[in-house]
Design an enzyme around this catalytic site. Structure first.
Site, mmCIF file in Angstrom:
data_model
loop_
_atom_site.group_PDB
_atom_site.id
_atom_site.type_symbol
_atom_site.label_atom_id
_atom_site.label_comp_id
_atom_site.label_asym_id
_atom_site.label_seq_id
_atom_site.Cartn_x
_atom_site.Cartn_y
_atom_site.Cartn_z
ATOM 1 N N GLU A 8 0.838 -1.211 0.000
ATOM 2 C CA GLU A 8 0.000 0.000 0.000
ATOM 3 C C GLU A 8 0.867 1.253 0.000
ATOM 4 O O GLU A 8 0.520 2.259 -0.600
ATOM 5 C CB GLU A 8 -0.943 0.011 1.216
ATOM 6 C CG GLU A 8 -2.041 -1.031 1.162
ATOM 7 C CD GLU A 8 -3.034 -0.814 0.022
ATOM 8 O OE1 GLU A 8 -2.626 -0.435 -1.090
ATOM 9 O OE2 GLU A 8 -4.233 -1.067 0.237
ATOM 10 N N THR A 22 -5.465 6.593 -5.739
ATOM 11 C CA THR A 22 -5.666 6.803 -4.305
ATOM 12 C C THR A 22 -4.835 7.979 -3.805
ATOM 13 O O THR A 22 -5.307 8.788 -3.001
ATOM 14 C CB THR A 22 -5.311 5.518 -3.528
ATOM 15 O OG1 THR A 22 -6.196 4.493 -3.973
ATOM 16 C CG2 THR A 22 -5.489 5.687 -2.034
HETATM 17 N N1 HSE Z 1 -8.843 4.362 3.117
HETATM 18 C C1 HSE Z 1 -8.218 4.522 1.846
HETATM 19 C C2 HSE Z 1 -8.666 5.837 1.242
HETATM 20 C C3 HSE Z 1 -8.624 3.377 0.959
HETATM 21 O O1 HSE Z 1 -9.862 6.098 1.257
HETATM 22 O O2 HSE Z 1 -7.818 6.602 0.770
HETATM 23 C C4 HSE Z 1 -8.039 3.421 -0.399
HETATM 24 O O3 HSE Z 1 -8.484 2.284 -1.115
#
Ligand code: HSE
Length: 311
Positions: free
Chosen positions: A131, A183
Site C-alpha cells: 500500500e 488513491t
Molecule cells: N482508506 C483509503 C482511502 C482506501 O480512502 O484513501 C483506499 O483504497
C-alpha cells in the site's frame, strides 16, 4: 511445497464513515496469483495478462511486501526468494482494493510456501509495504479484510490492532465507472483539518455501523452509512455519484457510498433481489450519462485470500 496458486479478493475500504479504519472483503471479483519458491534471495514479478505492472519488485505492490518478508531474521532453511505470476481481474485505480489484493495475495501465498510461519497480523504488516508503494501511505482497511476475510476494524496501525466484526448476511452491489482515480490523488484533495461537530457525527456513525453489524440491525447499518467528512470532497470526482446514491436507496438499498478512494460506488442490501434491482438502477444511470461502467453483484467474502492449489 514449491508452488501455490491463490485467489485474492476485492475489498471495499472505509465502508462510508470509517475512513482508513473499516473494510470488507468481497466474493467477486478477485485476482489470481501463482507464487513459486526460489532458492535465491530475489523477487521476480511477471504479469500474465498484459497489465503493465512495474517489474522492479521494490516498486511493485506484490513485490515490496515480499522484499520486506525476506528481510525477516528468522526465515527457515537456506536462502529463499519468490517468483510471482499475477493475473489481475481487479483493475488498478478502481477503488476496490486492487493493490491490496496483489500485496495480500503475495504475502499469504509466500507464507504458505515458508510453512505458515507468520501470524495474520505479521502478514498484514508485510502487505502494508504494498500500500505504501501504491498510495504513499500504509493504510490497512483493504489489506486487513483481504487477509482476514469478512469485515474488519483497524483500531490502530502502529501498533497493529485488527478486530474482525461479525455481521448479518449482506449483499453488495458495486458499479465501477470506467475512469481511474489514483488513491494518492484522492487523498491529496482531502482537508487536513476536521470540524469537531463533523468528527462527532462521524464517530457516532462508525460506532453505529459497528453496533449495527454486531446486532444484525439492518436499520442501524443503513442510518450509519453516512460520511460528512470525506464523501463531500471526493464525490466530486465521480460523475453521477449523488444520483446513484439517492436512486439506489429509493430502490431499497440499505445505503452505501464511495468504495475506498473511488471511483467505484458500493451499495449494501439485505437480499439478493434488492441487490440486483440496485444494479439495474446503477446501469440505467451510467447508460444515460454515457459513461462505460462495470457492475458486480456479490456477497461478503468470509475467508479472505484463498488457496486454490499447491504442489
Ligand atoms: N482508506 C483509503 C482511502 C482506501 O480512502 O484513501 C483506499 O483504497
Amino acid at each position: 511445497m514449491k508452488e501455490i496458486t491463490i485467489q485474492a479478493p476485492a475489498t471495499v475500504a472505509n465502508l462510508v464513515c470509517g475512513f482508513d479504519v473499516l473494510g470488507m472483503a468481497l466474493e467477486q471479483p478477485y485476482d489470481k496469483m501463482t507464487v513459486r519458491l526460489l532458492d535465491k534471495p530475489e523477487v521476480i514479478i511477471t504479469s500474465l495478462d498484459g497489465f503493465p505492472l512495474p517489474t522492479d519488485p521494490a516498486l511493485n505492490t506484490a513485490g515490496a511486501p515480499l522484499l520486506a518478508m525476506l528481510e525477516e531474521p528468522d526465515l527457515p532453511g537456506g536462502p529463499v526468494g519468490f517468483e510471482v505470476l499475477i493475473s489481475k481481474q481487479i483493475k488498478p485505480g478502481s477503488g476496490i482494493g486492487s493493490s491490496a489484493a496483489s500485496a495480500a495475495g503475495a504475502v499469504v501465498a509466500a507464507n504458505h510456501l515458508l510453512g505458515n510461519i507468520f501470524s495474520k497480523e505479521d502478514q498484514v504488516r508485510f502487505a502494508l509495504f504494498g500500500e505504501k508503494v501504491a498510495s504513499g501511505v500504509k493504510h490497512a482497511d483493504n489489506i486487513a479484510p483481504c487477509i482476514y476475510g469478512g469485515i474488519t476494524l483497524i483500531r490502530s496501525i502502529f501498533p497493529l490492532d485488527i478486530i474482525s466484526i461479525p455481521a448479518p448476511p449482506l449483499h453488495v452491489t458495486v458499479v465501477h465507472p470506467q475512469i481511474e482515480v489514483r488513491t494518492s490523488d484522492a487523498r491529496q484533495i482531502l482537508r487536513k483539518e476536521v470540524l469537531l461537530k463533523d468528527a462527532i457525527r462521524q464517530w457516532g456513525n462508525i460506532g453505529g455501523l459497528v453496533a449495527g453489524f454486531i446486532k444484525s440491525d439492518y436499520e442501524l447499518i443503513g442510518r450509519s452509512l453516512e460520511d460528512v467528512i470525506i464523501e463531500p470532497v471526493r464525490s466530486m470526482l465521480i460523475p453521477g455519484f449523488d444520483e446513484v446514491k439517492q436512486q439506489c436507496k429509493e430502490a431499497g438499498a440499505l445505503g452505501g457510498g464511495i468504495s475506498g478512494s473511488g471511483p467505484s460506488i458500493f451499495m449494501l442490501s439485505k437480499d439478493a433481489v434488492t441487490a440486483r434491482r440496485v444494479e439495474q438502477v446503477m446501469k440505467a444511470i451510467y447508460e444515460r450519462i454515457g459513461l462505460a461502467y462495470h457492475t458486480y453483484v456479490t456477497v461478503v467474502n468470509q475467508e479472505g485470500v484463498k488457496i486454490v492449489s499447491s504442489q
